[in-house]
Design a protein around this motif. Structure first.
Motif, PDB file in Angstrom:
ATOM      1  N   ARG A  94       1.081  -1.162  -0.010  1.00 45.60           N
ATOM      2  CA  ARG A  94       0.003  -0.061   0.000  1.00 45.60           C
ATOM      3  C   ARG A  94       0.954   1.404   0.070  1.00 45.60           C
ATOM      4  NH1 ARG A  94      -5.582   1.127   3.017  1.00 45.60           N
ATOM      5  NH2 ARG A  94      -6.132   0.114   1.007  1.00 45.60           N
ATOM      6  N   PHE A  95       0.368   2.076  -0.874  1.00 46.59           N
ATOM      7  CA  PHE A  95       1.382   3.478  -1.108  1.00 46.59           C
ATOM      8  C   PHE A  95       0.193   4.446  -0.694  1.00 46.59           C
ATOM      9  CE2 PHE A  95       2.984   0.496  -3.858  1.00 46.59           C
ATOM     10  CZ  PHE A  95       4.511   0.612  -3.664  1.00 46.59           C
ATOM     11  N   ALA A  96       0.643   5.515   0.047  1.00 43.91           N
ATOM     12  CA  ALA A  96      -0.198   6.578   0.843  1.00 43.91           C
ATOM     13  C   ALA A  96       0.583   8.113   0.218  1.00 43.91           C
ATOM     14  CB  ALA A  96      -0.300   6.744   2.153  1.00 43.91           C
ATOM     15  N   ALA A  97      -0.435   8.742  -0.071  1.00 45.86           N
ATOM     16  CA  ALA A  97       0.065  10.275  -0.539  1.00 45.86           C
ATOM     17  C   ALA A  97       0.537  10.804   0.573  1.00 45.86           C
ATOM     18  CB  ALA A  97      -1.183  11.028  -1.073  1.00 45.86           C
ATOM     19  N   THR A  98       1.708  11.487   0.632  1.00 46.44           N
ATOM     20  CA  THR A  98       2.484  12.101   1.603  1.00 46.44           C
ATOM     21  C   THR A  98       1.680  13.369   2.382  1.00 46.44           C
ATOM     22  OG1 THR A  98       3.664  13.369   0.184  1.00 46.44           O
ATOM     23  CG2 THR A  98       4.965  11.507   0.909  1.00 46.44           C
ATOM     24  N   ASP A  99       0.958  13.956   1.474  1.00 47.25           N
ATOM     25  CA  ASP A  99      -0.040  14.987   1.723  1.00 47.25           C
ATOM     26  C   ASP A  99      -1.234  14.757   2.235  1.00 47.25           C
ATOM     27  OD1 ASP A  99      -0.796  14.654  -0.535  1.00 47.25           O
ATOM     28  OD2 ASP A  99      -1.196  16.631  -1.298  1.00 47.25           O
ATOM     29  N   ASP A 100      -1.751  13.502   1.959  1.00 48.47           N
ATOM     30  CA  ASP A 100      -3.087  13.000   2.340  1.00 48.47           C
ATOM     31  C   ASP A 100      -3.055  11.499   2.642  1.00 48.47           C
ATOM     32  OD1 ASP A 100      -5.890  12.489   2.682  1.00 48.47           O
ATOM     33  OD2 ASP A 100      -6.418  13.107   0.635  1.00 48.47           O
ATOM     34  N   ALA A 101      -3.085  11.138   3.896  1.00 49.43           N
ATOM     35  CA  ALA A 101      -2.821   9.582   4.047  1.00 49.43           C
ATOM     36  C   ALA A 101      -4.205   8.839   3.425  1.00 49.43           C
ATOM     37  CB  ALA A 101      -2.366   9.415   5.548  1.00 49.43           C
ATOM     38  N   SER A 102      -5.360   9.493   3.449  1.00 47.91           N
ATOM     39  CA  SER A 102      -6.380   9.033   2.817  1.00 47.91           C
ATOM     40  C   SER A 102      -6.264   8.471   1.295  1.00 47.91           C
ATOM     41  CB  SER A 102      -7.816   9.520   3.099  1.00 47.91           C
ATOM     42  OG  SER A 102      -7.903  10.872   2.364  1.00 47.91           O
TER      43      SER A 102
END
Length: 192
Positions: A94-102
Motif C-alpha cells: 500500500r502506498f499513501a500520498a504524503t500530503d493526504d494519507a487517505s
C-alpha cells in the motif's frame, strides 16, 4: 472447434467450486460468505520475491501529481483480492500520498498455477470490463468510487485499486510498471 467463450464456459462448469471462490475473491464487495477452511488451507502460489519497491517504485507514482510513500505495516482487509493474494504467498503493498494519507494505492501480485489463473480470468471475463491497453489480459471495474484493475502477466496476477483510478487508463501506470518487472518480455518491442 471450441471457441474461447465455449472453452471458458466448459472450464467454469467443470470447476464450479473453484470458480465460486474466485468470484468471491474478485467481487470487490463485502464477503458475506466464509469459504471452507479446506478451500484456503494451503497456499498454491509461489512466493513473490520482489519487494514493493522493486514492483512499483514510488517515482512511478509521480504521474498522479502527488508524492507517495510505502505504508510498511499494511494488512489487507479480509475477503479482498489483496488478502487472497497475501494468503497465496503473494506481495501486497500500500502506498499513501504524503500530503493526504487517505489517498492510497493498493497493489497485490501473486504467482499462481495456470489452473488458478484460468479460474480468475474466467470470473473477470464473465463480469466484463476487458482492457486491451494493459498489453496482457486485463480488466477494470469501478465500485463506490474505487477503481480496480486486474492484469495477468502469466503466471502473475496483478491487482491494483485506488480512488485515483476512475477509468482503466488511471491504473495504466501502475499496471505497466509492475508488468515490466514481472514479465519484462511483454513490454519489449515486438520482433519484426
Amino acid at each position: 472447434m471450441t471457441t474461447r467463450s465455449s472453452a471458458r464456459a466448459i472450464t467454469l462448469a467443470v470447476l464450479t467450486a473453484s470458480a465460486s471462490l474466485a468470484l468471491v475473491a474478485c467481487s470487490g464487495g463485502s464477503d458475506t460468505t466464509t469459504p471452507s477452511a479446506s478451500a484456503s488451507a494451503a497456499p498454491i502460489g509461489k512466493r513473490v520475491t520482489q519487494t514493493c519497491a522493486d514492483l512499483l517504485p514510488v517515482e512511478a507514482l509521480s504521474v498522479y501529481g502527488k508524492s507517495f510513500e510505502l505504508v510498511p505495516s499494511f494488512e489487507p482487509e479480509k475477503g479482498t483480492p489483496a488478502a487472497r493474494i497475501a494468503e497465496q504467498r503473494g506481495r501486497v503493498c500500500r502506498f499513501a500520498a504524503t500530503d493526504d494519507a487517505s489517498t492510497t494505492i493498493t497493489l497485490a501480485v501473486a504467482d499462481l498455477p495456470e489452473k488458478s489463473l484460468t479460474n480468475l480470468k474466467d470470473a473477470l471475463y464473465d463480469r466484463g470490463g476487458s482492457v486491451p491497453t494493459y498489453r496482457v489480459e486485463g480488466y477494470f471495474s469501478l465500485t463506490d468510487g474505487v477503481g480496480r484493475a486486474d492484469a495477468f502477466a502469466d503466471p502473475y496476477w496483478i491487482t491494483a485499486s485506488s480512488t485515483l483510478f476512475t477509468e482503466p487508463g488511471g491504473a495504466q501506470p501502475v499496471i505497466d510498471a509492475v508488468r515490466a518487472v514481472v514479465q519484462p518480455s511483454a513490454s519489449a518491442t515486438p520482433a519484426a
